[in-house]
Design an enzyme around this catalytic site. Structure first.
Site, short mmCIF file in Angstrom:
data_model
loop_
_atom_site.label_atom_id
_atom_site.label_comp_id
_atom_site.label_asym_id
_atom_site.label_seq_id
_atom_site.Cartn_x
_atom_site.Cartn_y
_atom_site.Cartn_z
N HIS A 281 -114.23 66.46 -76.50
CA HIS A 281 -114.16 68.04 -76.47
C HIS A 281 -112.95 68.56 -75.61
O HIS A 281 -113.02 69.49 -75.01
CB HIS A 281 -115.58 68.35 -75.59
CG HIS A 281 -116.58 68.12 -76.28
ND1 HIS A 281 -117.44 68.44 -77.29
CD2 HIS A 281 -117.45 67.08 -75.91
CE1 HIS A 281 -118.63 67.88 -77.65
NE2 HIS A 281 -118.59 66.88 -76.61
N SER B 255 -84.60 74.26 -77.01
CA SER B 255 -84.67 75.92 -77.35
C SER B 255 -83.47 76.76 -77.37
O SER B 255 -82.69 76.44 -76.35
CB SER B 255 -85.89 76.64 -76.45
OG SER B 255 -85.61 77.85 -76.52
N LYS C 175 -86.66 73.87 -72.12
CA LYS C 175 -87.52 73.45 -73.29
C LYS C 175 -87.12 71.92 -73.69
O LYS C 175 -86.11 71.67 -73.91
CB LYS C 175 -87.81 74.52 -74.27
CG LYS C 175 -88.55 75.65 -73.82
CD LYS C 175 -89.98 75.35 -73.29
CE LYS C 175 -91.01 74.82 -74.41
NZ LYS C 175 -91.04 76.01 -75.38
N GLU D 2 -95.17 68.24 -84.30
CA GLU D 2 -95.47 69.51 -85.09
C GLU D 2 -95.25 69.45 -86.52
O GLU D 2 -96.17 69.97 -87.34
CB GLU D 2 -95.12 70.92 -84.20
CG GLU D 2 -95.25 70.76 -82.88
CD GLU D 2 -94.37 71.93 -82.12
OE1 GLU D 2 -95.08 72.74 -81.43
OE2 GLU D 2 -93.23 71.81 -82.17
#
Ligand code: ARG
Length: 452
Positions: A153, A274, A280, A287
């Site tokens: 979970h 970024s 970043k 992804e």
């Protein structure tokens, strides 16, 4: 190719709508192999002279070379790869070329070509998946003993090791390879000789053609052989599921690379910055692997929906089988290659893992097991440890610092020993559990299994 019956040319819009050469040109080597085998059978049946066969064979080989070199000019007016090759062959060698299509249809031709494509794809995927397994195994070995929390979970559950975690993906990928191998075994039969749908009155030696093309056998129903695309659907499913596994790996790595988890670091080469936020470092490969898996699943659904309403036998809808097949193969091949490279360079942040794994709550279940070993029934033990957890939370005391005996006398002085992570891991000795010895044994087992 069908000018005898028609008095009008095909509309150019219809040509544009119906062409498949922009996609199926990729089948050229398979198409040519199939044509050569077919021509040889024609020669043996006395339909072609030796010279005619040789001019067909040499003509096809020359065309193959030109296509490979990128100098062959495809014409969308000729619709597909089968007609492009045949028309050009006939243009070059004359009447012998026009004999090639005897006892054959594009329907059994395309079914043959796509089976050959799937067979080759299966072999390439098997290898690509194995390379990723090897990269994961190398990381599993390097971090075999690095303990970190295992989650259910997405809540901290029990301690595991990085080695055990990566071995889980190696297991999944092994089943993916098995599924691809299963598809390959089922699809490796030759439809040639099925003709348009009902075979031919000119009977060539189908077994000999199949042997030449490396098939394990021949199809046994001409209608089934040209109408079904279940082998493509199976490949698309196997590829989708492999993608789904890697999408889950991606998700694990995305979480691990956050500041919040900070269990892992991806190499600069496998991340992006970024354009706005200078700090970043984004896990784009993960992804994109996760995102592209949507395409893999979509391609499977695409084909299943295309098939579901088709009456036997061939319908032009079946031409829509190739874009999803090629796209899934290309997409998954890329996902596998880039993940192999990324995983090989992935570093675990061992101190962060250790800090997270030091949470004594991870051993609450072990504490219940301790009581069980003292004779307390598990349900009662679970409740006592639950009380201890509640006391720890309400008093802001770590679970391993509590006065456990005050909760229940079944907790003796040795209850504290439960909180040794080393002991806790070593105690998980059943096959499949993450004791260091088990993980080492699994790593050795996989090292042997994944040897070339
Ligand atoms: N381009 C077609 C396909 O990919 C080849 C088979 C065409 N057969 C036919 N009867 N029109 O499905």
């Amino acid at each position: 190719m069908w000018k005898g019956r028609f008095s009008q040319d095909t509309s150019s819009l219809v040509q544009q709508f119906g062409e498949s050469i922009s996609t199926d040109w990729r089948l050229y080597a398979h198409d040519i192999a199939g044509s050569i085998a077919h021509a040889r059978a024609q020669k043996i049946a006395g339909l072609l002279t030796e010279e005619e066969f040789l001019s067909i064979e040499n003509g096809l080989l020359a065309i193959r070379e030109e296509i490979t070199a990128g100098t062959f000019e495809f014409r969308s007016s000729l619709e597909d790869i089968h007609m492009n090759i045949e028309a050009e062959l006939t243009r070059r060698i004359g009447p012998a070329g026009a004999k090639l299509h005897t006892a054959r249809s594009r329907n059994d031709q395309v079914a043959t070509d796509t089976r050959l494509f799937c067979r080759e794809a299966a072999d390439l995927l098997d290898r690509a998946i194995r390379l990723l397994q090897q990269a994961l195994l190398e990381r599993a070995d390097r971090y075999a003993a690095t303990i970190l929390p295992g989650y259910t979970h997405l809540q901290r559950g029990q301690p595991v090791t990085v080695g055990h975690h990566f071995l889980a993906y190696i297991e999944m990928l092994e089943r993916d390879r098995g599924r691809v191998r299963d598809c390959r075994a089922r699809l490796n039969i030759c439809p040639l000789g099925s003709g348009a749908l009902a075979g031919s009155t000119i009977n060539l030696d189908r077994e000999a053609i199949a042997r030449e093309l490396g098939f394990d056998g021949i199809t046994h129903n001409s209608m089934d052989a040209i109408a079904d695309r279940d082998y493509i659907a199976e490949m698309l499913f196997a590829m989708s599921l492999c993608g789904v596994h890697l999408s889950r790996l991606s998700e694990d790595l995305i979480l691990w690379c956050t500041a919040e988890f900070s269990f892992a670091t991806l190499a600069d080469a496998h991340t992006t910055g970024s354009s706005l936020m200078p700090q970043k470092k984004n896990p784009d490969v993960c992804e994109l692997s996760r995102g592209k898996t949507g395409r893999l699943v979509g391609n499977l659904i695409n084909l299943l929906v295309a098939l579901k309403g088709l009456p036997l036998t061939y319908n032009r809808d079946l031409q829509e089988d190739k874009p999803p097949l090629f796209d899934s193969f290309d997409t998954l091949s890329m996902i596998l290659a880039v993940n192999s490279e990324m995983v090989a360079a992935l570093e675990m942040n061992v101190p962060s893992c250790a800090r997270a794994a030091a949470d004594p709550m991870l051993l609450a279940t072990d504490l219940a097991d301790y009581l069980v070993k003292k004779g307390v029934p598990f349900r009662h033990a679970h409740e006592l440890v639950g009380k201890a957890v509640a006391a720890a939370l309400s008093s802001g005391t770590a679970l391993d610092q509590l006065d456990l005996a005050a909760i229940d006398p079944a907790f003796a002085a040795d209850a504290k020993d439960v909180f040794s992570l080393e002991r806790a891991m070593a105690a998980r000795t059943n096959t499949g559990s993450p004791s260091p010895l088990n993980v080492q044994n699994e790593i050795s087992r996989w090292q042997k299994m994944l040897e070339n």
